[in-house]
Each structure stands twice: as C-alpha cells, then as structure tokens.
Write a protein that holds these residues in place. Structure first.
Motif: not given
Lengths: 456, 456
Positions: A291-295, A299-303, A320-326, A337-341
């Motif tokens: 629960v302390t992971l923020a990033r 930009y991100y809106t989900g996981a 990475g994470g989910r965003y709702d407006d690329l 979408g969702v992406g990671f690096s």
C-alpha cells in the motif's frame, strides 16, 4: 594538430563485452514480449517539439535535447528574439527534439495510425531516449528504455500478464530474489478518504513515495507540511505499516475502505488480477501487495507495479501501471491501457553485482586458428572453412606473427579455443586443440575437434 | 485544443510488420558477422561537434544535425555573434551533433580505447545515423547503417572474408542474382599512369563513377572537362570497356599496366584475394572485376567493393574498401583496415520488390484464443497457459466481445491460428482449431493442437 577525442558528458560507448551482456538481456525480454503477443515498434530519435513539449512538465521541457533547424537556422530569428533570451529565441531556431521517453512517441504513433491498428494494440519498444539531466552514477543522458504497453482495453488480464511476463523475464535472466510490488491508484484514493484527507491524494502520494528514502517519521512530517492534518497522518500510520500475507492485507483494507467506493473497486481489481494469476500455476509469483507504493500518480489511474531485486544496491528495476487516457493530448480521448518498462541499465548492474551473466552472454569467437608460417596459414584457411561450414564462430589470425602474439589476441578477445597449426600438425593431420580457459591441450583430428565443439 | 501530431520530415516509424522484416535482415547480417569473428559495438547518437566537424567535407558539415546546449543556451553568445549570423553563432550555442555515419565514431572509439583493444580489432555496428539531407524517395534523414570493419592489419584475408560474408548474408536473405564488383585503387592509379594522365586520378575517378548514370560518351567528355587530354581519354576507352572473365581482364590489364608499379601491385592484391577465395569452395562467388568501379576514392587506398542486385530498380546495396589511415585525424596514424557496409533500407526494398521475405520474417502471434463468455474465457486462460508453456507465441482476446470482432483482430494482426472455445468445446474437450490463412477448421484436443503447432 589533431585533437584528443572525447565522448559527450553522460553518454557511453558499449564495446563487445558489454554488448554481449546487454544483448542477452534484450533478447530475453524480446522473447517474452513476443510470446505474449506484443509486437515491435520503432519510432525516430527526433520528434517535433510540438509533440514533445508540455508532456513532461516544466522540468521535462527543460531536459529535452533540442535540435537546431538545418541550414541557416537564424533565418526566422529577429534581433529582438535574441535580446529576449533563450526561451524566446528557441522556437525560431529549433523545431525538433530528441525523444525523452517511449510513451509520448507511442501515443503519437497510435494516433497517427489508429485507423489501421488492430485494437487492443500490444506493442513493445526498445530504444534509446535522451535527457539533459545532470549525469551521475547510474544516470545517463542517453539510455535505453524497454517498454511494453497494451492500449484499447480495460481487461485486467493485461495486468496479470504483466506479472507473468516479469516472472518469465527474470527466470530467463537468472534473477531469483525479487518482489513485484503491486498497488492500485484507487486504493490510495480510498485511503485518503478513509483517513479524512479527501482531495489530498497527490500530496499523500508524493509523501509516501519517499518512504524508502526518508523513513516513516519524515513522511508523516511531509504530509503535515502538505496540509494533511495530524489526525489524518495518525490514521495513515497503521495503514502504511500493514503487514501479513496479501490476503490478510486485503481483508484488513476492505474493512478500512468500507465506505470508499473507489477504494473497494481498487481492491476488487487487485483480487481479480490475483485470481487470474492462479490459472497460470507459477511455482512462485513474487507478487507483494504494497500500500505504500505510489509511483508518478498524475499519469496512472489503476493498478501500479514496481519490481525490486532484493539484496542488491539499486533494487528497483522495472515499473508501470494502468492509465485511462494515453492519447487525449493528441485529440483522441478515452484510449486506456496498461504498460510497464524494464530498466535495462539497472538490470545490467544488478546482474553484474550478483555475477549471474551466463557464458552465453559472452559474445565472442569460439575458435581462433593460430599458424607458424605461410604454409600453415594456408592450411588454416581450409580448416577455417570447415569450422564455419558447421556454423562455428571462428577466425584465423590474419597476419603472419609469432604464436605468442596470436595467443595474446585470443586471450584479449576472450576466445574459447585455439587450433594451433604447424608443419607437424599438417604432416600428422592432428591439430593442437587448446581450451584457453583451462589451458588443456590435445592433438586431435579436425573431425574430432568438430565433434568436441558441437557439444558446447 | 489538441494538435494533430506529425513526424519530422524524412523520418519514419517502423510498425510491427516492417520491424519483422527489418529484424530478419539485421539478424541474418549479425549472425554472419559474428561467425566471422566480428563483435558488436554501439556508440552514442550524439558526438561532440569537435569529433564530427571537418570529417565529411563542407557539405557534410552542413548536413550534420546540431544539438542545442542544454539550459540557457545563449549564455556564451554575444549580440555580435547573432549579428554575424548562423555560422558564427553556432559554436556558442551548440557543442554536440547527431552522428553522420558509423566510421568516425568507430575511429573515435578505437583511439579512445586503443590500449585495451585486441588488434586486429574486428567490429560490427548497426545503428541509425542522421543527415539533414533533402528527403526524397529512398533517402531519409534518419536511417540505419550496418558496418563491419577490421583495423590493425594489412592482411588480404580480410578482403576475401568480406566477399565470403556478402555471399553468406545474401544466401540467408534469399537474394540470388547479384554481383560483387571489385576493383583496386592502385589499379585505377595505374590506369591514369598508363593513359598518360598521371596525377589526374581523382578527376578520372569522379568521371567514371558516373558511368552507370550518364554513359561512356559523357564520361569521356567530363574527363576532358576536368583536364584529361583527348589522347588519354581515347586510351582509356578500351580499358573501361574491357570484357571477359576475371582472368582475361587481369591478363589484359597486366599488359596495359606493365610500367606502373602501383598498378601491378593492385593486380597482385586482387589475384591474392581471389586465390584465397578458392580455399572456401563456394559454388559461386559472384565476384566481378570491374575496372570502372571507383567509389569515394579520397578515403580508400586498396581494394574497393560494391554489391549490385540484378534486375531490380535500385541495385547497389552494399559497398566498402580498404583504407590506410582510419584514425590519423585523431592523432593515431597508420592504422589501416578494411570495411564495408550493408544498406539495409535498400536491401529491404530489393526484397520487397522480389517478394522474397520468408514466412519467418513475419513477427506475429501464432495463436489467438477466441471465447464466447466468461466461462470460456476462463477456460481459454488455462489453454493459453499450456500453449505458452511450450513456447508458442499466443494470446487471448482480453475483452468480452463478439466472435466476429475477435476474428477481425486475428486477421488484422496476421495471426496464423485461432482456437475457438465455447461451452460445447469445454464439454467435449475438443477445441475448434482454425488455420486463418486457409480457413480450414478442425475439432481437436489441446494435445492434438500442440502436436500440430510443434510441426511448424
């Protein structure tokens, strides 16, 4: 007189030894991406500044490398522009910049090709990016990013597949002790609601993002400094200190977030991701709910995800994470979408630190042919022909030189085996085959050598 | 409002279909380079302008993309610099440029690392370069170069190996009808001596370099325009029109060049290269000795190469040669070597024109799992798990959607097979396996499907 050449600050050459190791990492990642249906994309190094500017905040705009217009770049600039300074002169003399990340060029690509793309579009992209950051240890002005994104779907299967891909990549790389930390933006929103700091979500996140670096006391102080009440921070304390299994943490949070619709939605998403994960009977999934992971929350809106390798100096190697407006910024809204690096430089450092690069990451010649005179050199060429015919990476020392010089070459280039040919070897058809690592040497026929080499 | 994004002029995105084909070419080239003992090198996109400037002539300097200094780039610029124009202002506001080719960065790398390198140093380098050229068909501002060089040896084995590598690469690519044209700078020098145009060598070469484009009459005219006498051009005519086998041409030239020490040395080199080639019993070596081949002569000093694919619109796809001073400009003289370069964009165009990209150049998913409802989607995930376990590139359509939409996705993405799962399939454990190219569909157990897929 000639100048002594140098590299630009913050940039690097990658010589053969580094390239071998880097390619080993890239190749593992590519194989896994493609196995999961992600397809390669490459975009140009330069993008129009109209595409890049304003996408990374003011600081990011500062860190863009700008490219001068070609030809007479001052043709559109007036003296008043010069007098007004860099900021006003810039748009008159520069229209292009080097890409700062792979996400904005990806968004541009999606927008420009949206009528031809199969949605959901799964792409990966492995290319350098450039940032005019102050160079320091582990931070470069040119570095590779290695991204995978799916756009055009809300399905949480994508989140599960990210976890699966991270597991597969790390298995291929031989990294065993790592955690995939997962959290959800909506859970963070729910927590701010639950502690009575509704609307203070980004302040809350900026503060907890520093937990690893400054510790919990300073994090609470920072929260207060950012206008979160003493009472709220006191309520946050036990939540941020939650321990136990994922299931225990979820049970606990369900209780805390019982009045937050968003918070419960975040929990539900998390449960679904983990439930789907069970279908893929992994021995160990390495997932830890944190629960302390923020990033970078703007930009991100989900996981959201972050991968940490344990027991090494720089542990965070992927996120990475989910965003709702690329693509909204380019006029195409609602493409989620969702992406990671993967941070390839960091993974490289981790693997060096753990000393786990395998033999196959060593790109080098397998066999060097060493000769004593013109006759043995000529004979060596025919041996070389046979080696290469069966696909063995091999070379002959091209010059006539003392054997010591030729052996030195083999050692310096990290070549595994040498075949030494002199008049004796030609007469007996038994060649001296030497394992350069062990020093062991045998007299063998070419056929026997080929047989031995085919075992490796 | 949002802007409509565009790409900078002369640059390109490479989407999945193009990337698959490009990677097919790159991978063939890399495999061959490594088999011959060449090791990978990568250098940064940006180089200091002090490294780049003056290496490509005045025109080249114009075509360099220059990068603005970061931060307040005007801090070192005075109003008088601005008033004096672009040329004077440039060094005050820009210290870096994008690399223009791979040779100068390679030379810089060799100089900076000369104490650690194993000489002869064999490196290959596959990276983009940038030129502010006017974009036109087949000419881009960002494009890949694909170079291999050996430095630190005069051995002609290297020239022979270039011929071998070109043969192997083209065999892998499936390009069958091509010629490796070879000539030698010293032969060209010898010819100018033999025709009575000593010292006019570069004029002679500039003229014959245009033979393909303007024809022999105009070439002779150009020679005259460049101060080569009528008598000399008349003597050149039959030499430039030499026909016959390589051996016949060599015999003829030996006679013509009998009084030119340099010319005869060139012939001798050529004979040695061809003699060594015989050791490597190729079915066909594709070599053609072409006295009209000139190439950028200011740089080359020995053998020169050019590869032409026959019966296609743009035939010249590769070239190179021997030089005797790679690094003198950086203060390290007498480092000689030989190198050549594959033009990947042109090879791509040739292969498209000949329509010879094989199936394996198509990077795509092998299998898409299509489902009707939540239950079949869940079942599909377990099938997916089994497919991926045996390494099959596969994906599941992540959203709940009509089968038609899922099939469309498979078609658009060029996916080879689909597995369709509904309640029937779950009940009978027989899945609908469809070959998307042929349209053929069968009901098979998962085990049978895995067996079929393993055959491909």
């Amino acid at each position: 007189m000639s100048q002594k050449p140098t590299l630009p600050k913050g940039t690097r050459d990658f010589g053969p030894a580094q390239m071998g190791k880097r390619n080993f990492i890239f190749s593992a990642i590519k194989q896994v991406f493609e196995k999961y249906g992600f397809m390669p994309l490459e975009t140009p190094a330069m993008e129009n500044l109209s595409v890049l500017t304003g996408k990374y905040g003011d600081e990011g705009d500062q860190l863009l490398f700008k490219v001068l217009n070609s030809g007479d770049f001052l043709s559109k600039a007036k003296e008043t522009d010069f007098a007004a300074g860099s900021k006003q002169l810039l748009p008159k003399i520069s229209e292009k910049g080097l890409k700062y990340d792979l996400t904005v060029p990806f968004a541009r690509y999606v927008v420009m090709n949206r009528h031809d793309l199969a949605l959901p579009f799964k792409r990966y992209q492995i290319q350098p990016v450039w940032r005019a950051d102050r160079p320091q240890k582990g931070r470069y002005r040119e570095f590779y990013q290695c991204d995978a994104d799916v756009v055009g779907t809300n399905s949480l299967i994508c989140e599960t597949e990210i976890i699966l891909m991270i597991n597969e990549v790390f298995a291929k790389l031989g990294i065993k002790d790592f955690d995939i930390k997962i959290n959800h933006r909506k859970i963070l929103t729910g927590i701010t609601q639950a502690i009575g700091a509704t609307g203070k979500e980004s302040d809350f996140c900026v503060a907890i993002d520093k937990l690893d670096k400054i510790g919990i006391d300073k994090v609470l102080e920072e929260m207060k400094g950012r206008g979160i009440s003493e009472e709220a921070t006191q309520k946050a304390l036990p939540i941020l200190a939650l321990t136990g299994t994922i299931e225990e943490k979820i049970a606990h949070l369900k209780n805390i977030l019982q009045n937050s619709e968003e918070g419960l939605q975040g929990i539900k998403d998390l449960e679904e991701i983990l439930e789907t994960l069970k279908t893929f009977d992994l021995d160990q999934h390495h997932v830890d709910f944190d629960v302390t992971l923020a990033r970078g929350l703007s930009y991100y809106t989900g996981a959201i995800f972050e991968v940490k390798v344990n027991n090494v100096s720089i542990g965070s190697v992927s996120g990475g994470g989910r965003y709702d407006d690329l693509t909204g910024v380019f006029g195409v809204p609602d493409l989620s979408g969702v992406g990671f690096s993967f941070g390839v430089d960091r993974i490289y450092d981790v693997m060096e630190e753990l000393d786990i690069f395998p033999e196959e990451a060593r790109t080098s010649t397998e066999v060097l042919i060493i000769h004593f005179d013109d006759e043995s050199k000529k004979y060596g060429l025919s041996v070389l022909n046979q080696l290469r015919k069966v696909g063995i990476k091999s070379e002959i020392y091209p010059d006539s030189a003392k054997p010591k010089k030729q052996f030195d070459y083999a050692n310096k280039k990290n070549i595994s085996y040498t075949i030494v040919i002199g008049s004796d070897e030609i007469a007996t058809q038994k060649l001296s085959f030497k394992n350069m690592a062990s020093g062991q040497q045998e007299k063998l026929t070419l056929e026997e050598i080929l047989k031995q080499l085919s075992k490796h």
